[in-house]
Design a protein around this motif. Structure first.
Motif, mmCIF file in Angstrom:
data_model
loop_
_atom_site.group_PDB
_atom_site.id
_atom_site.type_symbol
_atom_site.label_atom_id
_atom_site.label_comp_id
_atom_site.label_asym_id
_atom_site.label_seq_id
_atom_site.Cartn_x
_atom_site.Cartn_y
_atom_site.Cartn_z
ATOM 1 N N UNK A 20 17.331 6.843 -27.132
ATOM 2 C CA UNK A 20 18.796 6.882 -27.151
ATOM 3 C C UNK A 20 19.289 6.080 -28.349
ATOM 4 N N UNK A 21 20.550 6.260 -28.689
ATOM 5 C CA UNK A 21 21.072 5.528 -29.844
ATOM 6 C C UNK A 21 22.226 4.625 -29.422
ATOM 7 N N UNK A 22 22.317 4.367 -28.123
ATOM 8 C CA UNK A 22 23.357 3.425 -27.657
ATOM 9 C C UNK A 22 22.676 2.328 -26.848
ATOM 10 N N UNK A 23 23.301 1.169 -26.821
ATOM 11 C CA UNK A 23 22.722 0.059 -26.066
ATOM 12 C C UNK A 23 23.092 0.208 -24.588
ATOM 13 N N UNK A 24 22.522 -0.685 -23.768
ATOM 14 C CA UNK A 24 22.770 -0.578 -22.329
ATOM 15 C C UNK A 24 23.994 -1.392 -21.901
ATOM 16 N N UNK A 25 24.653 -2.050 -22.872
ATOM 17 C CA UNK A 25 25.742 -2.949 -22.479
ATOM 18 C C UNK A 25 26.971 -2.186 -21.998
ATOM 19 N N UNK A 26 27.729 -2.827 -21.088
ATOM 20 C CA UNK A 26 28.986 -2.224 -20.601
ATOM 21 C C UNK A 26 30.006 -2.214 -21.754
ATOM 22 N N UNK A 27 30.985 -1.316 -21.697
ATOM 23 C CA UNK A 27 32.025 -1.321 -22.741
ATOM 24 C C UNK A 27 32.722 -2.682 -22.777
ATOM 25 N N UNK A 28 32.916 -3.198 -23.995
ATOM 26 C CA UNK A 28 33.641 -4.468 -24.151
ATOM 27 C C UNK A 28 32.786 -5.702 -23.931
ATOM 28 N N UNK A 29 31.478 -5.534 -23.716
ATOM 29 C CA UNK A 29 30.596 -6.686 -23.468
ATOM 30 C C UNK A 29 30.336 -7.458 -24.764
ATOM 31 N N UNK A 30 30.405 -8.769 -24.673
ATOM 32 C CA UNK A 30 30.150 -9.603 -25.853
ATOM 33 C C UNK A 30 28.743 -9.460 -26.399
ATOM 34 N N UNK A 31 27.769 -9.222 -25.512
ATOM 35 C CA UNK A 31 26.380 -9.104 -25.985
ATOM 36 C C UNK A 31 26.257 -8.025 -27.067
ATOM 37 N N UNK A 32 26.954 -6.891 -26.871
ATOM 38 C CA UNK A 32 26.820 -5.773 -27.812
ATOM 39 C C UNK A 32 27.228 -6.209 -29.213
ATOM 40 N N UNK A 33 28.362 -6.918 -29.296
ATOM 41 C CA UNK A 33 28.847 -7.374 -30.615
ATOM 42 C C UNK A 33 27.855 -8.385 -31.191
ATOM 43 N N UNK A 34 27.429 -9.306 -30.349
ATOM 44 C CA UNK A 34 26.515 -10.367 -30.827
ATOM 45 C C UNK A 34 25.196 -9.747 -31.291
ATOM 46 N N UNK A 35 24.712 -8.761 -30.556
ATOM 47 C CA UNK A 35 23.455 -8.105 -30.955
ATOM 48 C C UNK A 35 23.588 -7.515 -32.356
ATOM 49 N N UNK A 36 24.731 -6.906 -32.609
ATOM 50 C CA UNK A 36 24.929 -6.278 -33.915
ATOM 51 C C UNK A 36 24.997 -7.353 -35.011
ATOM 52 N N UNK A 37 25.712 -8.442 -34.737
ATOM 53 C CA UNK A 37 25.830 -9.501 -35.745
ATOM 54 C C UNK A 37 24.471 -10.117 -36.061
ATOM 55 N N UNK A 38 23.665 -10.303 -35.017
ATOM 56 C CA UNK A 38 22.339 -10.907 -35.223
ATOM 57 C C UNK A 38 21.471 -9.977 -36.061
ATOM 58 N N UNK A 39 21.479 -8.690 -35.721
ATOM 59 C CA UNK A 39 20.663 -7.728 -36.477
ATOM 60 C C UNK A 39 21.102 -7.702 -37.933
ATOM 61 N N UNK A 40 22.407 -7.714 -38.155
ATOM 62 C CA UNK A 40 22.932 -7.683 -39.536
ATOM 63 C C UNK A 40 22.512 -8.915 -40.311
ATOM 64 N N UNK A 41 22.663 -10.088 -39.681
ATOM 65 C CA UNK A 41 22.323 -11.335 -40.383
ATOM 66 C C UNK A 41 20.849 -11.324 -40.763
ATOM 67 N N UNK A 42 20.019 -10.914 -39.834
ATOM 68 C CA UNK A 42 18.571 -10.910 -40.057
ATOM 69 C C UNK A 42 18.225 -9.970 -41.228
ATOM 70 N N UNK A 43 18.848 -8.787 -41.216
ATOM 71 C CA UNK A 43 18.549 -7.799 -42.274
ATOM 72 C C UNK A 43 19.154 -8.240 -43.602
ATOM 73 N N UNK A 44 20.411 -8.686 -43.580
ATOM 74 C CA UNK A 44 21.079 -9.031 -44.848
ATOM 75 C C UNK A 44 20.390 -10.205 -45.550
ATOM 76 N N UNK A 45 19.812 -11.093 -44.765
ATOM 77 C CA UNK A 45 19.109 -12.230 -45.385
ATOM 78 C C UNK A 45 17.658 -11.877 -45.714
ATOM 79 N N UNK A 46 17.280 -10.635 -45.447
ATOM 80 C CA UNK A 46 15.921 -10.183 -45.783
ATOM 81 C C UNK A 46 14.858 -10.863 -44.939
#
Ligand code: TPP
Ligand code: SF4
Length: 466
Positions: A20-46
Motif C-alpha cells: 500500500x502507499x498510505x500509512x496506517x495512521x488515523x486522519x489528522x494523527x500527529x504521528x503521520x506528520x512526524x513520520x514524514x518529517x523524520x524521513x525527510x530529515x534523514x534523507x535530506x541530510x544524506x
C-alpha cells in the motif's frame, strides 16, 4: 494505485501482506506528520545509510514499513534501552529511538531517564499525545488534569493520579544531554519548527555529540474523540498550556563524545585473579567464540565453576563474560551461569544455545539439553537419569563428578571434578595451564585447598572413561 514519493520513505509499504502507499495512521494523527518529517530529515541530510531506527510498540509500531533505513523493533517501553545497545555496538551509526508517551513516560521512563543520564549517543523522538493511543485511549502520565480518557471517564483527578509528567523539564535536570526541546505539529508554523528541531536531533547524532531528546506534542483525534481540526486546537491550546514549547538545553557546540571504554573484567564480583594482574583482552579473530552454560543446584559450586572458566579465559587474554542466574533461594534452589569466551568483543552475555552444557542435576539437563548446538557437548553428572537424548549431533558425556568427589573425601569438590571433564575432553579451547591456574586462584584465601583441588583435578582427569 498511484504512489507519491516521499523523501526517505519506501515507495510502497508492504503491510498486512499488501503493498500500500498510505500509512496506517488515523486522519489528522500527529504521528503521520512526524513520520514524514523524520524521513525527510534523514534523507535530506544524506543519513539513510547510517541511520538505525529503534521502533516502539504503540501507534508508531509500523515505522519500519515506512522509513527507508535500518530498523530494530523494541518491546513497549524499551526503545531507549535497545537504542543504548545499538549506539554502543555501532558508535558511528545515527541511532534514533521513537517512543510514545505511554512508552517513554510510563513503562519505559527509567530506561529513558537512565539512558539520558548516561548521555548515550542517540536521539530520542518522544511523541506526546497525552494518552495511550494504540490501546484505546487510556490515561498516560502526560494526561492533562481533567482530561477525559477511557480510564479517567470523569477527567483526570490529580488527587487520585497526580499531575502530568513534564518529561523535558525532568530530563533537563541531567548533566549529560546535549539537546532537549519540545515542539508541536498542530499547525503549519509549528510543523516547520518541528522540522528544524528534528533535523537538529539528526545532526547531533551525525556529529557524535551525544544524547538528544525531542518531545513533540501531537494530536490523536481518534482518542480525543474530536475531528482533526478540533484535535489540533486541543493540542495547541490545552496541551501547550501544560507543556510549553521551547528549548530546555542546547549545547550543540559541545565536543563529540569520546569512545566509550570497553569493560575489562570478566565479572564485577569475586574475581579470582586481581584485576590489575591481568592484561586486557587481545583481539584474535581466529579464536572461535564458545558459549557455555553451567547449571545445577545452588551450593554445588556451579557459579564458581563458570567463573573459573571465565577467569582462565581472562588469563589467556580472551574476551569473556560470566553471567549468573539464581533462583530465589540461597541454597538448594536452581542456579546457572552463562560464560562466553571469544577472540573478539562479545555482543551479548546471554547464552541460549550453548556449545558446552554442564549439568549437575536433572532439572538442569531437562531444561537446557535440548538447546545445545549441533556439534556441541553435554557433560552431565552420572547420577542424573537421562530420560531423553540430547539433540542430534550433540555429544553426551556422563561423568561421575559427585561420586569421585565423595570417593576423594571432598564432596564439595564435585565442581572441580566437572572442570576435570572440561579439561580432559578439550571442551574449552583454553590452555590446561590457565584452567589450573584459575582453579588454584579461586581458593586464593585458602591456598592449601587450591593445591588440593589441583591434585584432585589431575586425578579425576586421569580417570578412565568409556
Ligand atoms: C510490555 C507491554 N506492556 C503493555 C503493552 C500494551 N501496549 C501496547 S501499545 C500501548 C500503549 C501505547 O501508548 P503510547 O506509548 O503512548 O503510544 P501511542 O500509541 O499513543 O503512540 C500499550 C500499553 C505491550 N504491548 N507491551
Ligand atoms: S489512535 Fe491516535 S495516535 Fe493512534 S493512529 Fe489514531 S490518531 Fe494516531
Amino acid at each position: 494505485m498511484a504512489t507519491i514519493e516521499q523523501k526517505g520513505m519506501y515507495k510502497v509499504f508492504p503491510r498486512s501482506g499488501k503493498n500500500v502507499s498510505f500509512t496506517h495512521y488515523c486522519p489528522g494523527c500527529g504521528h503521520g506528520i512526524i513520520n514524514k518529517l523524520i524521513a525527510e530529515a534523514c534523507a535530506e541530510l544524506g543519513l539513510q545509510d547510517r541511520t538505525i531506527f529503534v521502533d516502539p510498540v504503540g501507534c508508531g509500531v509500523f515505522t519500519y514499513y515506512y522509513w527507508d533505513a535500518a530498523h530494530i523493533s523494541a518491546a513497549h517501553g524499551r526503545a531507549s534501552a535497545a537504542a543504548t545497545g545499538v549506539c554502543r555496538a555501532r558508535p558511528d551509526a545515527v541511532t534514533i529511538a521513537y517512543q510514545g508517551d505511554g512508552d517513554l513516560g510510563a513503562i519505559g521512563f527509567n530506561n529513558a531517564f537512565q539512558a539520558a543520564s548516561r548521555g548515550e549517543k542517540f536521539g530520542c523522538i518522544f511523541v506526546n499525545n497525552s494518552l495511550y493511543g494504540m490501546t484505546g485511549g487510556q490515561m498516560a502520565p502526560t494526561t492533562l488534569d481533567g482530561e477525559t480518557t477511557t480510564t479517567t471517564p470523569f477527567g483526570r483527578d490529580p488527587a487520585l493520579t497526580g499531575h502530568p509528567l513534564h518529561v523535558c523539564e525532568v530530563f533537563a535536570q541531567l548533566q549529560a544531554p546535549v539537546y532537549i526541546a519540545r515542539v508541536s505539529v498542530a499547525d503549519t508554523r509549528r510543523i516547520m519548527q518541528a522540522k528544524k528541531a528534528i533535523r537538529k536531533v539528526f545532526e547531533i547524532q551525525r556529529d557524535g555529540k551525544g544524547y538528544a531528546l525531542l518531545e513533540i506534542l501531537a494530536p490523536c483525534p481518534t482518542n480525543f474523540k474530536m475531528d482533526p481540526l478540533k484535535a489540533a486546537d486541543f493540542c495547541m491550546n490545552e496541551m501547550e498550556r501544560e507543556f510549553p514549547l521551547g528549548v530546555f538545553r542546547d549545547e550543540e557546540a559541545r565536543e563529540p563524545l569520546a569512545a566509550r571504554p570497553v569493560p575489562r573484567a570478566s565479572s564485577c564480583r569475586d574475581l579470582f585473579v586481581e584485576k590489575d594482574a591481568v592484561l586486557p583482552a587481545v583481539d584474535d579473530a581466529a579464536f572461535a567464540e564458545k558459549r557455555f552454560k553451567f547449571a545445577g543446584y545452588g551450593g554445588q559450586g556451579i557459579l564458581s565453576l563458570g567463573l573459573c572458566v571465565a577467569e582462565a579465559a581472562r588469563l589467556e587474554r580472551r574476551h569473556t563474560l560470566w553471567f549468573p542466574s539464581y533462583g530465589p533461594e540461597q541454597r538448594g534452589g536452581s542456579a546457572n551461569c552463562s560464560v562466553v569466551v571469544s577472540g573478539t568483543p562479545i555482543g551479548s552475555p546471554t547464552v541460549e544455545h550453548p556449545d558446552v552444557l554442564v549439568c549437575m542435576n536433572q532439572p538442569a539437563y531437562e531444561r537446557f539439553a535440548g538447546d545445545v548446538k549441533r556439534g556441541g557437548t553435554v557433560i552431565v553428572d552420572e547420577t542424573v537419569p537421562v530420560k531423553t537424548d540430547p539433540p542430534d549431533g550433540v555429544r553426551l558425556i556422563r561423568w561421575p563428578a559427585i561420586k569421585m568427589a565423595e570417593e576423594f573425601g571432598v564432596p564439595k569438590a564435585a565442581n572441580t571434578m566437572m572442570l576435570a571433564a572440561l579439561k580432559k575432553f578439550k571442551c574449552t579451547g583454553l590452555s590446561d595451564d590457565n584452567l589450573e591456574k584459575s582453579l588454584v586462584a579461586s581458593f586464593k584465601k585458602k591456598p592449601a585447598l587450591g593445591e588440593k583441588n589441583r591434585e584432585l583435578l589431575r586425578l579425576a582427569e586421569a580417570r578412565e572413561h568409556s
